[in-house]
Design an enzyme around this catalytic site. Structure first.
Site, PDB file in Angstrom:
ATOM      1  N   LEU A   1      52.962  -6.215  -9.431  1.00  0.00           N
ATOM      2  CA  LEU A   1      53.005  -5.413  -8.203  1.00  0.00           C
ATOM      3  C   LEU A   1      54.126  -5.918  -7.305  1.00  0.00           C
ATOM      4  O   LEU A   1      53.906  -6.585  -6.301  1.00  0.00           O
ATOM      5  CB  LEU A   1      51.650  -5.456  -7.475  1.00  0.00           C
ATOM      6  N   HIS A   2      55.367  -5.603  -7.698  1.00  0.00           N
ATOM      7  CA  HIS A   2      56.535  -5.963  -6.901  1.00  0.00           C
ATOM      8  C   HIS A   2      56.753  -4.895  -5.834  1.00  0.00           C
ATOM      9  O   HIS A   2      55.875  -4.081  -5.572  1.00  0.00           O
ATOM     10  CB  HIS A   2      57.757  -6.169  -7.804  1.00  0.00           C
ATOM     11  N   MET A   3      57.910  -4.882  -5.205  1.00  0.00           N
ATOM     12  CA  MET A   3      58.176  -4.039  -4.034  1.00  0.00           C
ATOM     13  C   MET A   3      57.815  -2.562  -4.221  1.00  0.00           C
ATOM     14  O   MET A   3      57.098  -2.002  -3.413  1.00  0.00           O
ATOM     15  CB  MET A   3      59.651  -4.164  -3.635  1.00  0.00           C
TER      16      MET A   3
ATOM     17  N   ALA B   1      53.971  -1.927  -5.048  1.00  0.00           N
ATOM     18  CA  ALA B   1      53.199  -2.401  -3.888  1.00  0.00           C
ATOM     19  C   ALA B   1      53.367  -1.433  -2.725  1.00  0.00           C
ATOM     20  O   ALA B   1      52.416  -1.156  -1.985  1.00  0.00           O
ATOM     21  CB  ALA B   1      53.646  -3.802  -3.488  1.00  0.00           C
TER      22      ALA B   1
END
Length: 87
Positions: A14-16, A19
């Site tokens: 769940l990166h940028m 997310a």
């Protein structure tokens, strides 16, 4: 309260981008939405909190929704997860 446990299958976790999708979509609901990751309890409406949790590929997390529209919020989480959170 309703909850759902999922395993993150995004290659980068769940990166940028994913997310941001979670935070944006959960912000539309009145209920409280919490991500439980290990010992951490993360506000799913906060992009910064989700990113700082460092949720990686293969991590098992639980979404907890508590409030008046909890069922709708959980249904949206399931929809987002089926689409790999926009990835």
């Amino acid at each position: 309260m309703v909850s759902k446990t999922l395993t993150i299958s995004n290659a980068e976790g769940l990166h940028m981008r994913p997310a941001g999708v979670v935070a944006k979509e959960m912000g539309k609901f009145a209920c409280n939405v919490t991500i439980v990751f290990g010992e951490k309890r993360i506000n799913a409406k906060s992009l910064i909190n989700i990113i700082s949790a460092c949720i990686k590929n293969g991590a098992e997390i639980t979404f907890e929704c508590d409030g008046e529209d909890e069922e709708a919020a959980l249904a949206k989480i399931e929809e987002l997860a089926s689409q790999n959170f926009g990835e």
